[in-house]
Design a protein around this motif. Sequence first.
Motif, PDB file in Angstrom:
ATOM      1  N   VAL A  60     -42.022  42.160  45.086  1.00  0.00           N
ATOM      2  CA  VAL A  60     -41.021  43.096  45.365  1.00  0.00           C
ATOM      3  C   VAL A  60     -40.802  43.340  46.844  1.00  0.00           C
ATOM      4  CG1 VAL A  60     -40.701  45.408  45.379  1.00  0.00           C
ATOM      5  CG2 VAL A  60     -42.027  44.753  43.465  1.00  0.00           C
ATOM      6  N   VAL A  61     -39.270  43.381  47.249  1.00  0.00           N
ATOM      7  CA  VAL A  61     -38.914  43.179  48.313  1.00  0.00           C
ATOM      8  C   VAL A  61     -38.371  44.301  48.903  1.00  0.00           C
ATOM      9  CG1 VAL A  61     -37.558  41.746  49.959  1.00  0.00           C
ATOM     10  CG2 VAL A  61     -38.579  40.314  48.321  1.00  0.00           C
ATOM     11  N   TYR A  62     -38.497  44.823  50.193  1.00  0.00           N
ATOM     12  CA  TYR A  62     -37.623  46.011  50.640  1.00  0.00           C
ATOM     13  C   TYR A  62     -36.967  45.468  51.975  1.00  0.00           C
ATOM     14  CZ  TYR A  62     -40.332  49.050  47.622  1.00  0.00           C
ATOM     15  OH  TYR A  62     -41.029  49.357  46.253  1.00  0.00           O
ATOM     16  N   ASP A  63     -35.775  45.247  51.968  1.00  0.00           N
ATOM     17  CA  ASP A  63     -34.942  45.001  53.263  1.00  0.00           C
ATOM     18  C   ASP A  63     -34.408  46.144  53.950  1.00  0.00           C
ATOM     19  OD1 ASP A  63     -35.578  42.362  53.148  1.00  0.00           O
ATOM     20  OD2 ASP A  63     -33.644  41.950  51.918  1.00  0.00           O
ATOM     21  N   SER A  64     -34.525  46.206  55.320  1.00  0.00           N
ATOM     22  CA  SER A  64     -33.988  47.561  55.938  1.00  0.00           C
ATOM     23  C   SER A  64     -33.190  46.999  57.210  1.00  0.00           C
ATOM     24  CB  SER A  64     -35.256  48.517  56.243  1.00  0.00           C
ATOM     25  OG  SER A  64     -35.881  48.784  55.169  1.00  0.00           O
ATOM     26  N   VAL A  65     -32.376  47.903  57.815  1.00  0.00           N
ATOM     27  CA  VAL A  65     -31.779  47.752  59.215  1.00  0.00           C
ATOM     28  C   VAL A  65     -32.290  49.079  59.697  1.00  0.00           C
ATOM     29  CG1 VAL A  65     -29.815  45.993  58.505  1.00  0.00           C
ATOM     30  CG2 VAL A  65     -29.448  48.466  58.194  1.00  0.00           C
ATOM     31  N   GLY A  66     -32.423  48.946  61.058  1.00  0.00           N
ATOM     32  CA  GLY A  66     -32.692  50.060  61.542  1.00  0.00           C
ATOM     33  C   GLY A  66     -31.773  51.194  61.817  1.00  0.00           C
ATOM     34  N   ILE A  67     -31.990  52.365  61.806  1.00  0.00           N
ATOM     35  CA  ILE A  67     -31.016  53.403  61.954  1.00  0.00           C
ATOM     36  C   ILE A  67     -30.444  53.289  63.551  1.00  0.00           C
ATOM     37  CG2 ILE A  67     -31.362  54.771  59.976  1.00  0.00           C
ATOM     38  CD1 ILE A  67     -32.716  56.927  61.761  1.00  0.00           C
ATOM     39  N   ASP A  93     -35.841  45.557  46.016  1.00  0.00           N
ATOM     40  CA  ASP A  93     -35.625  46.924  45.643  1.00  0.00           C
ATOM     41  C   ASP A  93     -34.701  47.607  46.741  1.00  0.00           C
ATOM     42  OD1 ASP A  93     -35.569  49.576  44.953  1.00  0.00           O
ATOM     43  OD2 ASP A  93     -37.730  49.484  44.402  1.00  0.00           O
ATOM     44  N   GLY A  94     -33.481  47.873  46.750  1.00  0.00           N
ATOM     45  CA  GLY A  94     -32.509  48.394  47.703  1.00  0.00           C
ATOM     46  C   GLY A  94     -32.316  49.813  47.185  1.00  0.00           C
ATOM     47  N   SER A  95     -33.027  50.564  46.251  1.00  0.00           N
ATOM     48  CA  SER A  95     -32.830  51.832  45.795  1.00  0.00           C
ATOM     49  C   SER A  95     -33.160  52.824  46.928  1.00  0.00           C
ATOM     50  CB  SER A  95     -33.413  52.085  44.381  1.00  0.00           C
ATOM     51  OG  SER A  95     -34.732  52.135  44.529  1.00  0.00           O
ATOM     52  N   PHE A  96     -33.863  52.705  47.590  1.00  0.00           N
ATOM     53  CA  PHE A  96     -34.495  53.819  48.518  1.00  0.00           C
ATOM     54  C   PHE A  96     -33.665  54.015  49.452  1.00  0.00           C
ATOM     55  CE2 PHE A  96     -35.135  49.690  50.819  1.00  0.00           C
ATOM     56  CZ  PHE A  96     -35.038  50.079  51.868  1.00  0.00           C
TER      57      PHE A  96
END
Lengths: 134, 134
Positions: free
Chosen positions: A124-131, B83-86
């Motif tokens: 499972v992967v979670y990709d984020s960009v900083g606010i 998982d981009g649902s958060f």
Amino acid sequence: MKIRILLLAGMIILSYQSLTAQKMDKELDPSFTHVVYFWLNNPDNDEDRTSFERSLKKFLDASKYAKTKFIGVPADTPREVVDGSFTYSLILSFSSKEAQDLYQKEAAHLKFIEESEHLWEKVVVYDSVGIKNL
Amino acid sequence: MKIRILLLAGMIILSYQSLTAQKMDKELDPSFTHVVYFWLNNPDNDEDRTSFERSLKKFLDASKYAKTKFIGVPADTPREVVDGSFTYSLILSFSSKEAQDLYQKEAAHLKFIEESEHLWEKVVVYDSVGIKNL
């Protein structure tokens, strides 16, 4: 004497730079974070774990784009909201979304998947960009 | 003249230290990482988002134990494994498992939960310790 002082100052600065350079791999770039959880087929099999760790490290050492390079295992902190069921966690960061796109296609990355995908049952992967306004 | 050179060298070193100190908040401590995903009840409600961000930042600014302090939103990288649902992600690190235990009980943390828990419908936490031989 002046030259000796200048040389000394230069050496101190260079030592400092070298110290901070060693820390660079631990710096999280808020532009893009890429967090991955791996569930191995045989999480208790030492041979599988060694093979997975070796393959992942080799890949991360070779990657031109990955920063931070944290590899972890569950911390044993049982609480209702904590998911401690994964076998390995990976926290990487990138200078941009584009850098992460390039990382996905790196030869070293494709080699890691080819070498190790038989070892895991779920990713499972979670990709984020900083606010921005932090 | 020697004194001026020494003063100059000192100033350069101090500037360097100040530069690296600013980066400290982005450094990931491999001793313990604490990653949290929040799913808000109303992810499209601007007022809820502002309230959540403000409360979370206030808490992180006040925390004596939390390091790294990355707050993110999904990066829009659709793939089967992503998982981009958060609604929000949080990446923190700690100097030890004990520091994270103390963070859980900090007044600022309890205040954040009290202020903001009505805003989220789901929270998932992944706690990891870095593998030693990296």
